[in-house]
Scaffold this motif. Structure first.
Motif: not given
Length: 773
Positions: A298, A309, A356, A389
């Motif tokens: 990220d 990310v 990811m 996330r």
């Protein structure tokens, strides 16, 4: 003299022909006629009974055979034709029975008659129900409520559990430890602080929408085998499944569905796409490595102007503490994360790269996480990973603690808790016009300490095998005999029943699979699965003995014999019609059990509402919280002669119930006193396969804890990590060795030393008839 076990490599998948043979074997062993095994067709079906084994979710559209090998074992174990009558107890003293194995005790069959211990003969003698209730009530009335523990296993229904905790609080105690204290109390402590609920957020339908699935510290093969169905379906869709576990468990490697003829012929499905054998206690470091790789990626994306990310929209709107956690990740050094986790940087980065690239991720975990000193922090680390996330509160994503026994989560939901803040005491006081005690009750560890000190004088157990399941056996069994009162409500004989207190009663109850007929007719009961879904269950078989009473009836009679009459509560009316108990549960928990009676047989069950599923965070700050661990990445200093022992279960057992003494998947036959050791560690210690060793706990507290005559088995396990069976190895666990914050015994990482036994003549396993599945 210990029997030498056979060790033969087993290369088959989970499920498959091995599972079919195991089911046939247990039906034969328990004298369940094949024509009578149609009972299995009713298992986990909306019009049938809920499995008495694990708590994994029940689908709305079940398979024709919605049971696994372990579930079939549990069913055969309960509907066995074998019985334990008064004649059995007349023939055996308790001193003699204490020399029997756990398997031998339960294998005798179903208890049929209420019994009372007679110290003069060291035997159980029959007692009629009314006398037993009257005498137990009198004993409880003489004891101070603070000195009485009311324990529950995870099997009791919601109805029985609600009545049991109400009885106890009216009596004046909050001492309600249960099997959660020994497994997932870590979850119940960690999750409320970070996402505002004490349970997982994943529903069974989420597995159909996930595009990545993580596993941490769980042996799905033996502890929740029906979970392999949605995992296999996910694997066949190409969903990556990434596993972190010290041992390579077969169900997370390959699975063959016994219900699929093509698979039975052609072979099964690869389950895990990545399998990382983390060292014992190294999970938090492994997760920290994954998070570090994500934060590094990220940072690089932000520097280059590329899309972030991490999910910053989610983080900014729904979370707190991100910057502190990101700084923590940046400060970690890869060489230290590798040392603590036992994994390479590449392994942790590989897992991070898949994470990811995924949009909806489920993280499952089991007691390989919760039964560690730093289990609470490790659960929070799993939440950190998901929050990065936005993988909580959306379809196909969430956190999934995989509970053990079939209603262990549900009984907590309806009030079985020693933590008064988790129980609606004001509501109970309003409904039943009494003043509930407000002091904090005893956990399992605290109850054990109280028994050792003599502060606990009475112990009432609604199911379970407490004395065998807890740590510190060498101290606990002698102390148990100092109890004034021991009351054991059970279906089968176990170790806790044959170590008597001064006054001891053994009260046999109906099993879940048996038809429970009361004044209004056959009754249904309910329970909650791991995904917070509530299911109804109806008995299918006539009781093994007419003398048996239901758990609900026994609880009601104990309450009537102990308490003064209460005009707001008629125990007999509740016993006559269990739907009235469910109405009472709904009145007590109106937000959780709306229209309980109408909904309890909905296919797939009805889920309790959870704020975190809707991204409503019932935390003090109203946010989901990133947290920075303070100790989980700092293991104690290593010593050359100290190894970390994890306890484990075999495929032929469920919790303390041992169906047979084999472990098919690990190739061990004919015994359970073994220790799995890395071959390189064996070479350093000059040990050979088949040698016998003694394990001694490496804790300097003045107590000698050792377990000898353990046969060495070379095994693929991380170096300095070893494994032995539960509950045999429990006596190596100090009461002080528990998860910080939850007091769950840290059974997955016990520091021990290993010494080689002197050569003895051991009995060869093939010289004694054994049951091999």
């Amino acid at each position: 003299m210990r029997q030498r076990v056979k060790v033969e490599h087993y290369d088959g998948p989970a499920g498959g022909w091995g599972s079919v043979k195991a089911v046939a074997s247990i039906l034969t062993q328990e004298e369940v006629a094949i024509l009578g095994s149609e009972i299995l067709l009713k298992q986990n079906k909306p019009d049938g009974f809920m499995c008495v084994s694990c708590s994994w979710a029940k689908p709305a559209k079940p398979h024709p055979f919605e049971f696994c090998e372990n579930g079939a074992m549990a069913t055969a174990w309960e509907v066995t034709g074998k019985t334990v009558t008064p004649d059995f107890f007349a023939a055996h003293t308790l001193a003699e029975l204490r020399s029997w194995s756990d398997h031998e005790l339960e294998e005798q069959g179903r208890l049929t008659t209420p019994m009372r211990y007679d110290a003069s003969t060291d035997k159980y003698v029959p007692v009629d129900w009314s006398t037993a209730f009257r005498e137990i009530g009198a004993e409880l009335s003489r004891l101070g409520p603070r000195s009485v523990v009311m324990y529950t296993s995870g099997r009791a229904s919601l109805e029985a559990s609600y009545m049991y905790q109400l009885f106890g609080r009216m009596y004046g105690t909050n001492n309600f430890p249960d099997s959660s204290n020994m497994c997932h109390e870590t979850t119940s402590v960690a999750l409320p602080e970070v996402i505002g609920v004490p349970v997982g957020t994943v529903l069974l339908s989420d597995f159909e929408q996930a595009d990545c699935i993580f596993f941490f510290g769980h042996n799905t093969t033996t502890n929740a085998p029906r979970m392999l169905h949605p995992l296999q379906e996910a694997a066949q869709r190409g969903v990556p499944i990434i596993t972190f576990n010290p041992l390579r468990e077969r169900g997370l490697e390959r699975f063959t569905n016994p219900q699929n003829p093509i698979q039975m012929v052609m072979g099964g499905t690869r389950i895990s796409t990545q399998y990382h054998q983390v060292r014992l206690g190294g999970d938090a470091a492994a997760i920290a490595g994954i998070c570090k790789a994500i934060i590094d990626a990220d940072d690089a994306a932000r520097a280059s102007g590329s899309p972030r990310v991490v999910d910053m929209n989610f983080i900014e709107q729904h979370t707190s503490g991100f910057e502190e956690f990101a700084a923590f990740c940046r400060q970690n050094h890869w060489n230290e994360l590798e040392r603590v986790s036992g994994l390479s940087r590449a392994s942790m980065t590989d897992a991070a790269n898949v994470y990811m690239a995924s949009k909806a991720v489920i993280a499952n975990y089991g007691m390989g996480i919760t039964q560690h000193r730093h289990g609470v922090e490790t659960v929070k680390m799993i939440v950190n990973l998901l929050l990065l996330r936005g993988n909580i509160g959306k379809p196909g994503a969430g956190i999934s603690p995989i509970r053990g026994h079939s209603n262990v989560q549900g009984q907590r939901t309806v009030g079985i808790s020693e933590k008064t803040k988790l129980v609606p005491l004001d509501r109970l006081a309003e409904l039943y016009d009494f003043d509930p005690p407000r002091w904090e009750g005893l956990t399992t560890v605290d109850a054990c300490k109280g028994i050792l000190k003599g502060d606990v004088c009475g112990f009432v157990s609604l199911g379970g095998n407490f004395l065998r399941a807890v740590p510190e056996r060498s101290l606990m069994e002698p102390a148990w005999t100092g109890l004034r009162l021991s009351v054991q409500i059970a279906t089968k004989l176990n170790r806790s029943h044959i170590v008597p207190g001064e006054v001891t009663y053994l009260l046999p109850c109906l099993g879940r699979i048996e038809i429970d007929t009361q004044a209004s007719g056959p009754q249904a009961i309910s329970m909650e699965d791991s995904t917070t879904s509530i299911h109804g269950s109806r008995g299918q078989r006539e009781p093994v003995a007419k003398s048996l009473l239901s758990e609900v009836k026994i609880v009601a009679e104990l309450a009537k014999a102990t308490l003064k009459a209460n005009p707001k509560l008629d125990w007999d009316t509740w016993v006559a019609d269990y739907s009235l108990v469910r109405d009472a549960i709904e009145r007590t928990y109106p937000d959780q059990f709306k229209e309980f009676n109408r909904r309890m047989f909905e296919p797939g069950g009805f889920p309790r509402p959870l704020g975190a599923r809707e991204r409503k965070w019932k935390t003090p700050n109203g946010k989901a919280n990133f947290t920075v661990p303070t100790s989980a990445l700092n293991p104690p200093a290593e010593a050359d002669d100290i190894y970390e022992l994890m306890t484990m279960r075999a495929d032929g057992q469920f919790n303390t119930t041992i169906y047979n003494e084999d472990d098919r998947f690990r190739g061990i036959q004919g015994g359970r006193y073994v220790v799995l050791i890395n071959p390189e560690d064996m070479a350093e210690m000059e040990l050979k396969s088949g040698d016998f060793v003694t394990l001694s706990t490496a804790v300097n507290d003045g107590v000698d804890r050792s377990l000898g005559e353990l046969q060495v088995v070379p095994y693929d396990i991380p170096r300095k990590s070893i494994a032995g069976y539960y509950p045999e190895c429990n006596e190596l666990i100090p009461l002080s060795h528990f998860a910080e914050g939850s007091k769950v015994p840290a059974a997955k990482s016990i520091p021990v030393r290993i010494s080689k036994d002197n050569p003895l003549e051991y009995v060869e396993a093939d010289e004694i008839p054994i049951s091999v599945t």
